[in-house]
Design a protein around this motif. Sequence first.
Motif, PDB file in Angstrom:
ATOM      1  N   LEU A   1      -7.550   1.940  -3.591  1.00 35.65           N
ATOM      2  CA  LEU A   1      -6.663   2.926  -4.214  1.00 35.65           C
ATOM      3  C   LEU A   1      -7.506   4.021  -4.847  1.00 35.65           C
ATOM      4  O   LEU A   1      -8.460   3.734  -5.576  1.00 35.65           O
ATOM      5  CB  LEU A   1      -5.791   2.270  -5.283  1.00 35.65           C
ATOM      6  N   TYR A   2      -7.164   5.266  -4.571  1.00 38.17           N
ATOM      7  CA  TYR A   2      -7.850   6.426  -5.144  1.00 38.17           C
ATOM      8  C   TYR A   2      -6.849   7.187  -6.009  1.00 38.17           C
ATOM      9  O   TYR A   2      -5.815   7.643  -5.507  1.00 38.17           O
ATOM     10  CB  TYR A   2      -8.362   7.348  -4.040  1.00 38.17           C
TER      11      TYR A   2
ATOM     12  N   LEU B   1      -5.342   0.431   3.351  1.00 41.87           N
ATOM     13  CA  LEU B   1      -5.326  -0.997   3.632  1.00 41.87           C
ATOM     14  C   LEU B   1      -6.108  -1.235   4.911  1.00 41.87           C
ATOM     15  O   LEU B   1      -5.734  -0.758   5.977  1.00 41.87           O
ATOM     16  CB  LEU B   1      -3.899  -1.516   3.789  1.00 41.87           C
ATOM     17  N   SER B   2      -7.220  -1.984   4.798  1.00 47.52           N
ATOM     18  CA  SER B   2      -8.073  -2.254   5.956  1.00 47.52           C
ATOM     19  C   SER B   2      -7.893  -3.697   6.408  1.00 47.52           C
ATOM     20  O   SER B   2      -8.041  -4.629   5.604  1.00 47.52           O
ATOM     21  CB  SER B   2      -9.540  -1.999   5.608  1.00 47.52           C
ATOM     22  N   ASP B   3      -7.563  -3.856   7.689  1.00 40.68           N
ATOM     23  CA  ASP B   3      -7.442  -5.175   8.296  1.00 40.68           C
ATOM     24  C   ASP B   3      -8.781  -5.504   8.949  1.00 40.68           C
ATOM     25  O   ASP B   3      -9.113  -4.993  10.021  1.00 40.68           O
ATOM     26  CB  ASP B   3      -6.316  -5.168   9.335  1.00 40.68           C
ATOM     27  N   ILE B   4      -9.580  -6.339   8.275  1.00 40.09           N
ATOM     28  CA  ILE B   4     -10.938  -6.606   8.736  1.00 40.09           C
ATOM     29  C   ILE B   4     -10.925  -7.370  10.057  1.00 40.09           C
ATOM     30  O   ILE B   4     -11.773  -7.157  10.918  1.00 40.09           O
ATOM     31  CB  ILE B   4     -11.714  -7.372   7.648  1.00 40.09           C
ATOM     32  N   GLY B   5      -9.931  -8.229  10.238  1.00 36.69           N
ATOM     33  CA  GLY B   5      -9.851  -9.009  11.468  1.00 36.69           C
ATOM     34  C   GLY B   5      -9.644  -8.172  12.722  1.00 36.69           C
ATOM     35  O   GLY B   5     -10.169  -8.487  13.788  1.00 36.69           O
ATOM     36  N   SER B   6      -8.890  -7.080  12.588  1.00 37.26           N
ATOM     37  CA  SER B   6      -8.603  -6.238  13.764  1.00 37.26           C
ATOM     38  C   SER B   6      -9.348  -4.909  13.734  1.00 37.26           C
ATOM     39  O   SER B   6      -9.196  -4.093  14.642  1.00 37.26           O
ATOM     40  CB  SER B   6      -7.098  -5.959  13.863  1.00 37.26           C
ATOM     41  N   SER B   7     -10.140  -4.667  12.667  1.00 35.65           N
ATOM     42  CA  SER B   7     -10.908  -3.415  12.507  1.00 35.65           C
ATOM     43  C   SER B   7      -9.994  -2.187  12.556  1.00 35.65           C
ATOM     44  O   SER B   7     -10.292  -1.193  13.243  1.00 35.65           O
ATOM     45  CB  SER B   7     -12.007  -3.304  13.570  1.00 35.65           C
ATOM     46  N   GLN B   8      -8.889  -2.268  11.837  1.00 38.42           N
ATOM     47  CA  GLN B   8      -7.977  -1.129  11.708  1.00 38.42           C
ATOM     48  C   GLN B   8      -7.668  -0.879  10.242  1.00 38.42           C
ATOM     49  O   GLN B   8      -7.685  -1.800   9.428  1.00 38.42           O
ATOM     50  CB  GLN B   8      -6.665  -1.375  12.450  1.00 38.42           C
ATOM     51  N   SER B   9      -7.374   0.388   9.926  1.00 38.30           N
ATOM     52  CA  SER B   9      -6.995   0.742   8.559  1.00 38.30           C
ATOM     53  C   SER B   9      -5.722   1.572   8.575  1.00 38.30           C
ATOM     54  O   SER B   9      -5.488   2.372   9.499  1.00 38.30           O
ATOM     55  CB  SER B   9      -8.109   1.524   7.853  1.00 38.30           C
ATOM     56  N   TYR B  10      -4.921   1.388   7.530  1.00 43.79           N
ATOM     57  CA  TYR B  10      -3.651   2.091   7.365  1.00 43.79           C
ATOM     58  C   TYR B  10      -3.760   2.909   6.082  1.00 43.79           C
ATOM     59  O   TYR B  10      -3.975   2.352   4.998  1.00 43.79           O
ATOM     60  CB  TYR B  10      -2.497   1.085   7.287  1.00 43.79           C
ATOM     61  N   ILE B  11      -3.638   4.222   6.207  1.00 44.08           N
ATOM     62  CA  ILE B  11      -3.831   5.114   5.070  1.00 44.08           C
ATOM     63  C   ILE B  11      -2.492   5.741   4.688  1.00 44.08           C
ATOM     64  O   ILE B  11      -1.791   6.300   5.551  1.00 44.08           O
ATOM     65  CB  ILE B  11      -4.863   6.219   5.399  1.00 44.08           C
ATOM     66  N   TYR B  12      -2.152   5.658   3.402  1.00 46.79           N
ATOM     67  CA  TYR B  12      -0.904   6.214   2.886  1.00 46.79           C
ATOM     68  C   TYR B  12      -1.258   7.235   1.805  1.00 46.79           C
ATOM     69  O   TYR B  12      -2.022   6.938   0.886  1.00 46.79           O
ATOM     70  CB  TYR B  12      -0.024   5.101   2.304  1.00 46.79           C
ATOM     71  N   TYR B  13      -0.695   8.424   1.916  1.00 43.17           N
ATOM     72  CA  TYR B  13      -1.048   9.520   1.020  1.00 43.17           C
ATOM     73  C   TYR B  13       0.048   9.778  -0.004  1.00 43.17           C
ATOM     74  O   TYR B  13       1.190  10.090   0.359  1.00 43.17           O
ATOM     75  CB  TYR B  13      -1.296  10.803   1.816  1.00 43.17           C
ATOM     76  N   GLY B  14      -0.323   9.634  -1.284  1.00 37.11           N
ATOM     77  CA  GLY B  14       0.540  10.085  -2.358  1.00 37.11           C
ATOM     78  C   GLY B  14       0.150  11.501  -2.742  1.00 37.11           C
ATOM     79  O   GLY B  14      -0.506  12.217  -1.974  1.00 37.11           O
TER      80      GLY B  14
ATOM     81  N   ALA C   1       0.831  -1.202   0.000  1.00 30.54           N
ATOM     82  CA  ALA C   1       0.000   0.000   0.000  1.00 30.54           C
ATOM     83  C   ALA C   1       0.864   1.250   0.000  1.00 30.54           C
ATOM     84  O   ALA C   1       0.600   2.218  -0.732  1.00 30.54           O
ATOM     85  CB  ALA C   1      -0.929  -0.006   1.219  1.00 30.54           C
ATOM     86  N   SER C   2       1.914   1.240   0.799  1.00 34.52           N
ATOM     87  CA  SER C   2       2.834   2.370   0.848  1.00 34.52           C
ATOM     88  C   SER C   2       3.505   2.587  -0.510  1.00 34.52           C
ATOM     89  O   SER C   2       3.689   3.732  -0.961  1.00 34.52           O
ATOM     90  CB  SER C   2       3.894   2.125   1.928  1.00 34.52           C
ATOM     91  N   THR C   3       3.842   1.495  -1.191  1.00 34.66           N
ATOM     92  CA  THR C   3       4.484   1.589  -2.502  1.00 34.66           C
ATOM     93  C   THR C   3       3.534   2.152  -3.551  1.00 34.66           C
ATOM     94  O   THR C   3       3.929   2.966  -4.391  1.00 34.66           O
ATOM     95  CB  THR C   3       5.001   0.211  -2.934  1.00 34.66           C
ATOM     96  N   TYR C   4       2.259   1.710  -3.521  1.00 34.56           N
ATOM     97  CA  TYR C   4       1.268   2.274  -4.440  1.00 34.56           C
ATOM     98  C   TYR C   4       1.172   3.789  -4.271  1.00 34.56           C
ATOM     99  O   TYR C   4       1.125   4.546  -5.251  1.00 34.56           O
ATOM    100  CB  TYR C   4      -0.108   1.656  -4.203  1.00 34.56           C
TER     101      TYR C   4
END
Length: 250
Positions: free
Chosen positions: A157-158, A46-59, A33-36
Amino acid sequence: MDIKNTLNDELLAQDFAGDEYSHLYLARYKQMASTYAEIENSIAVLSDIGSSQSYIYYGGVGEVLGLALQGDSLVIDSIWEENIFCRIHPDDLLKKHTHELQFLHFLKNISAKERGNYYLAEWLRMCDENGVYYSVLHRMFYVISPNSGNIRLALCLYNLTGEFSAENMIVNSVNGCRTDIDTHDCSDLLSLREKEVLTLIGKGKSSKEIACDLSISIHTINRHRQNILQKLHVNNSAQAFSIAHELHLL
């Protein structure tokens, strides 16, 4: 939003007990995700459904829209990136959640082995901090756990695009085949009888009239009504009828 609640419940209802190596998948896909975000200038979530957390990376897209500086990242305790959703045109946000629910049901009807071959591509209108709208291509990938077949991660991806297309597609990344999401049949969400009841509700008929038309008891009609509301996660029959049309159930 009712469609989002339905999607949320279906994703979180999965049993993640068999996902032994989820931490390894998470580390691998966080790097992706960071590379994208770096290479495509995407906003990558990137959303981790099992832990209900999301990681957002801004280009660079994040900076153009005034959401964050290029290279910034954020962790949130949710699988829904509300800080990004608030920039999506309300009509497009409803369609986005509807498409994702349709995509989920599409995947449920194919083998777990094939699910990772597909992604959802759709066009959205997103505004910057001044309210100026841009055309954005949104792509969504589900990461399937090889142990359980669960949808463990979701990568969104947006990207800014110079054109707007009315086509919203499920794409097979192996052979390039496309399915128009707006005409895809997800008719298994409601039973045939529930669809009959909901169709008659949409015509303004009462439970007594529906019972007479279908030659079943009012008690059975009321049970079908409750099942419809629960399956579509809505509060009343009018909302159920509207969402059923969005999902092409009727």
